[in-house]
Design an enzyme around this catalytic site. Structure first.
Site, short mmCIF file in Angstrom:
data_model
loop_
_atom_site.label_atom_id
_atom_site.label_comp_id
_atom_site.label_asym_id
_atom_site.label_seq_id
_atom_site.Cartn_x
_atom_site.Cartn_y
_atom_site.Cartn_z
CB CYS A 72 -14.67 5.42 -30.03
SG CYS A 72 -13.78 5.40 -31.58
CD GLU A 73 -15.23 4.20 -23.25
OE1 GLU A 73 -15.29 4.83 -22.19
OE2 GLU A 73 -15.29 2.98 -23.34
N GLY A 81 3.70 -3.74 -3.90
CA GLY A 81 3.57 -3.91 -5.35
C GLY A 81 4.13 -2.68 -6.04
NE ARG A 82 0.36 2.38 -6.17
CZ ARG A 82 -0.78 2.46 -6.87
NH1 ARG A 82 -0.80 3.06 -8.04
NH2 ARG A 82 -1.89 1.96 -6.38
N GLY A 101 0.76 -1.24 0.00
CA GLY A 101 0.00 0.00 0.00
C GLY A 101 0.79 1.29 0.00
CE1 TYR A 136 -1.79 -3.33 -8.64
CE2 TYR A 136 -0.61 -1.38 -7.91
CZ TYR A 136 -1.08 -2.66 -7.67
OH TYR A 136 -0.85 -3.25 -6.45
N1 LLP Z 1 -1.73 -6.88 -0.87
C1 LLP Z 1 -3.04 -6.94 -1.19
C2 LLP Z 1 -3.90 -7.87 -0.46
C3 LLP Z 1 -3.55 -6.11 -2.21
O1 LLP Z 1 -4.84 -6.15 -2.50
C4 LLP Z 1 -2.68 -5.21 -2.90
C5 LLP Z 1 -3.17 -4.36 -3.96
C6 LLP Z 1 -1.32 -5.20 -2.54
C7 LLP Z 1 -0.88 -6.05 -1.52
C8 LLP Z 1 -0.32 -4.32 -3.21
O2 LLP Z 1 -0.58 -2.99 -2.98
P1 LLP Z 1 0.48 -1.87 -3.41
O3 LLP Z 1 1.72 -2.06 -2.55
O4 LLP Z 1 0.80 -2.06 -4.84
O5 LLP Z 1 -0.20 -0.59 -3.15
N2 LLP Z 1 -5.04 -0.86 -9.76
C9 LLP Z 1 -4.88 0.11 -8.70
C10 LLP Z 1 -4.25 -0.50 -7.47
C11 LLP Z 1 -4.99 -1.71 -6.96
C12 LLP Z 1 -4.35 -2.34 -5.76
C13 LLP Z 1 -4.96 -3.65 -5.45
N3 LLP Z 1 -4.39 -4.33 -4.33
C14 LLP Z 1 -4.10 1.29 -9.22
O6 LLP Z 1 -3.73 1.30 -10.39
O7 LLP Z 1 -3.83 2.25 -8.49
#
Ligand code: LLP
Length: 421
Positions: free
Chosen positions: A344-345, A278-279, A240, A373
């Site tokens: 086309c949006e 993740g990010r 997160g 993402y």
């Molecule tokens: N753990 C769980 C259980 C999650 O659901 C997620 C992300 C992560 C870890 C990783 O989170 P991060 O460290 O990447 O913030 N598509 C959206 C983000 C969706 C995140 C979903 N879950 C975007 O493009 O901002």
């Protein structure tokens, strides 16, 4: 910090000019920097120093490209997975099963069987019904599933509503107040071994306070469980942490501050910590490389029509996300433009009234912070090809997913009543 920088007037990824990749692969194309990913993994590892032997389980959903996963596997990262497909990708990339945590509200029986057969480190259960299904499946195979409940701490993460996961009404986890009863219940279910707890309150968090609040609540739960006689061994603190997208806004707290907060909150905890970034690992390690197809006048500002579209990078359309847009050979001349794709949006708009490098037809540009993402959420909407992905490592680069034309993923066979020649 990333490894995309201007040298002699043109943008490079590590030692490779982006124009060279565009000329060889075409546009649009995703380009990832190995050095940036590895640096982020190292910075996070060192920020988590003093926390025992934490498991850093990279959230595969952010960027599941096999070469990206293999790079992170070699850096020693585990994986946070949310589907059978992600388990398979993580394993194929060389991530050991005992470094994989399996999250997700809708794990199917088939996915549970796969995860059990692989021997994942922990199932993060999100409901009692899921616990019961897993118990039945594990028992029928003579196995014991290591589990934890994902708890919902009812904390507002202060991020976009579509990526907030820890408020009471959200579909994720079980209410933290119900957790003691839930652990007591599964103690009587065969085939499950309650070893952990998990929490994840949202993504792109730019403030540590909600995370800290959530972790404090998890700490209170761990002590309650201990007083009930249940000693858990694993605390999964989720992912997160936000990354900087817009250099004009204050940067979100970095891994160092995050690590300090975690050390403070978990000082007296005995559990092994798991993190699911993740990010943070891949966000700034990627750009979407695109070319200006055409420029047309607009009512207020010109439209810069580029060959990337919302099917390639959906974040602006879905979350009003802001991605920095830079010329690959900037002249220093700036203007204000609307940047749009060909779909086309009206939602296929990357930026409105953006102050940016002035461009002409045929110029190359990049959308920054497109490692997370981005390709992962791409589609073939408007029958556009799936964008290729390129991995750079020093002065070498390689196409790690080719461009996929829609005709290649259309079924070869038509229904028999159609008599298509
Ligand atoms: N753990 C769980 C259980 C999650 O659901 C997620 C992300 C992560 C870890 C990783 O989170 P991060 O460290 O990447 O913030 N598509 C959206 C983000 C969706 C995140 C979903 N879950 C975007 O493009 O901002």
């Amino acid at each position: 910090m990333d490894h995309f920088e201007i040298r002699n007037g043109e943008l490079f990824c590590e030692e490779v000019p982006l124009a060279e990749i565009a000329a060889a692969v075409g546009t649009p194309a995703y380009v990832y920097s190995t050095a940036t990913m590895l640096r982020h993994a190292e910075v996070l590892k060192s920020s988590l120093g003093g926390l025992g032997d934490p498991l850093i389980a990279y959230a595969v959903k952010a960027n599941p490209n096999p070469a990206v996963l293999a790079t992170l596997a070699q850096a020693g990262l585990g994986a946070d997975v949310v589907s059978g497909g992600e388990i398979q990708r993580a394993r194929a990339a060389g991530i050991p099963a005992d470094r994989i945590v399996f999250s997700g509200v809708g794990k199917t029986a088939e996915e549970m069987r796969l995860a059990l057969a692989e021997g994942v480190y922990q199932f993060n259960l999100e409901s009692m019904a899921e616990a019961e299904t897993l118990s039945a499946i594990a028992t029928s195979r003579g196995l014991t599933a290591p589990v934890g409940f994902r708890v919902n701490p009812d904390v507002s993460a202060g991020t976009h509503a579509k990526i907030t996961t820890g408020i009471a009404e959200s579909k994720f986890g079980i209410a933290i107040g119900e957790a003691p009863a839930a652990y007591a219940h599964i103690a009587n279910l065969p085939g499950l071994s309650a070893q952990g707890v998990a929490v994840h309150i949202g993504s792109q968090l730019t403030d540590l306070a909600p995370l800290e609040q959530a972790f404090v609540r998890v700490g209170d739960l761990l002590s309650d469980l201990r007083s009930q006689g249940l000693e858990l061994r694993v605390a999964d603190l989720g992912g997160g942490l936000g990354v900087p997208y817009n250099p004009d806004l204050p940067a979100p707290p970095g891994p160092q501050e995050y690590g300090e907060m975690v050390r403070r909150v978990t000082r007296d905890w005995k559990e092994r910590l798991v993190f699911e970034p993740g990010r943070l690992i891949v966000g700034n390690a990627g750009v979407l490389l695109s070319r200006v197809v055409r420029i047309k006048p607009g009512a207020v500002h010109p439209f810069l029509i580029v060959d990337a579209a919302m099917n390639d990078l959906i974040r602006p359309a879905l979350y009003d996300a802001w991605h920095q847009i830079d010329g690959v050979r900037p002249t220093g001349d700036r203007w204000i433009a609307n940047v749009v794709g060909p779909v086309c949006e009206s939602g296929d708009t990357f930026a409105t009234a953006r102050v940016m490098d002035r461009m002409v037809e045929g110029d190359l540009l990049v959308f920054r912070t497109a490692g997370a993402y981005a390709a992962a959420m791409s589609s073939t909407y408007n029958s556009r090809p799936l964008t290729p992905e390129v991995l750079v490592n020093g002065d070498r680069w390689c196409v790690v997913r080719p461009r996929v034309d829609v005709i290649d993923i259309c079924p070869a066979d038509q229904p028999p009543w159609m008599n298509v020649p």
